[in-house]
Motif scaffolding. Structure first.
Motif, PDB file in Angstrom:
ATOM      1  N   TYR A 251       0.854  -1.189   0.000  1.00 54.76           N
ATOM      2  CA  TYR A 251       0.000   0.000   0.000  1.00 54.76           C
ATOM      3  C   TYR A 251       0.886   1.233   0.000  1.00 54.76           C
ATOM      4  N   ASN A 252       0.678   2.114  -0.970  1.00 56.01           N
ATOM      5  CA  ASN A 252       1.422   3.367  -1.071  1.00 56.01           C
ATOM      6  C   ASN A 252       0.597   4.439  -0.369  1.00 56.01           C
ATOM      7  N   SER A 253       0.987   4.779   0.857  1.00 57.06           N
ATOM      8  CA  SER A 253       0.200   5.730   1.652  1.00 57.06           C
ATOM      9  C   SER A 253       0.271   7.150   1.084  1.00 57.06           C
ATOM     10  N   ASN A 254       1.337   7.479   0.373  1.00 58.55           N
ATOM     11  CA  ASN A 254       1.422   8.808  -0.245  1.00 58.55           C
ATOM     12  C   ASN A 254       0.397   8.975  -1.361  1.00 58.55           C
ATOM     13  N   LEU A 255       0.208   7.924  -2.163  1.00 58.50           N
ATOM     14  CA  LEU A 255      -0.741   7.969  -3.276  1.00 58.50           C
ATOM     15  C   LEU A 255      -2.111   7.399  -2.909  1.00 58.50           C
ATOM     16  N   LYS A 256      -2.205   6.828  -1.705  1.00 56.69           N
ATOM     17  CA  LYS A 256      -3.452   6.240  -1.200  1.00 56.69           C
ATOM     18  C   LYS A 256      -4.007   5.174  -2.161  1.00 56.69           C
TER      19      LYS A 256
ATOM     20  N   TYR B  87      -1.716  -0.662 -10.299  1.00 56.97           N
ATOM     21  CA  TYR B  87      -2.124   0.191  -9.178  1.00 56.97           C
ATOM     22  C   TYR B  87      -3.639   0.124  -9.036  1.00 56.97           C
TER      23      TYR B  87
END
Length: 133
Positions: free
Chosen positions: A48-53, A70
Motif C-alpha cells: 500500500y502506497n500511503s502517499n498515493l493512497k 495500481y
C-alpha cells in the motif's frame, strides 16, 4: 497467505502453484508463481502506497516481463490497472487485474487487456486459487 493450487476458473484445469507470504516487516505481500504447463514463473510484490493512497503491484517474470499495477478495493473487489505500455510490436497494452475474495479458502484472479484504449477487452487469464490443505 500460504500455499495455493490455481485452476482455470471456467473448467477447473490445473494451471499453477503459488506461495504467498508477508515480508519486509509485513509491509509487502510477496507471491511466487509457477505454471504447471510450462516453465513460466514469476513474482509479484504488493504494497500500500500511503502517499498515493492506493495499492501497487510490481510483477516480474522469467521471460523478462515487468508490469506495474495500481488500484484499490472497490465494492469488495481488489481492482488494479496499468498505464498503457508499449509492446515490442508497437502496440500499447493496458491491463485490468481483479481479485475476488471467495472466502478463506478461495480467491479468483481475473486479468484482461486492451489494445484500443479500453473500447474492447480480451481475457488474458481467469484463475481460481484454492488453498492447499
Amino acid at each position: 497467505m500460504g500455499d495455493w493450487d490455481a485452476v482455470t476458473t471456467p473448467d477447473g484445469v490445473p494451471a499453477g502453484i503459488s506461495h504467498i507470504e508477508r515480508t519486509i516487516g509485513d509491509c509487502v505481500i510477496w507471491e511466487n508463481w509457477s505454471s504447471l504447463n510450462s516453465t513460466y514463473s514469476g513474482k509479484s510484490y504488493n504494497t500500500y502506497n500511503s502517499n498515493l493512497k492506493r495499492w501497487q503491484q510490481f510483477w516480474v517474470d522469467n521471460v523478462g516481463g515487468m508490469v506495474h499495477f495500481y488500484g484499490n478495493l472497490k465494492e469488495g473487489v481488489m481492482d488494479f490497472y496499468t498505464e498503457e505500455t508499449p509492446q515490442p510490436d508497437g502496440a500499447k497494452v493496458k491491463r485490468h487485474l481483479q481479485f475476488f475474495n471467495q472466502g478463506s479458502e478461495k480467491v479468483r484472479q481475473f486479468s484482461q487487456m486492451t489494445t484500443d484504449g479500453g473500447k474492447t477487452w480480451t481475457v488474458e487469464y481467469d484463475f481460481t486459487y484454492n488453498r492447499k490443505k
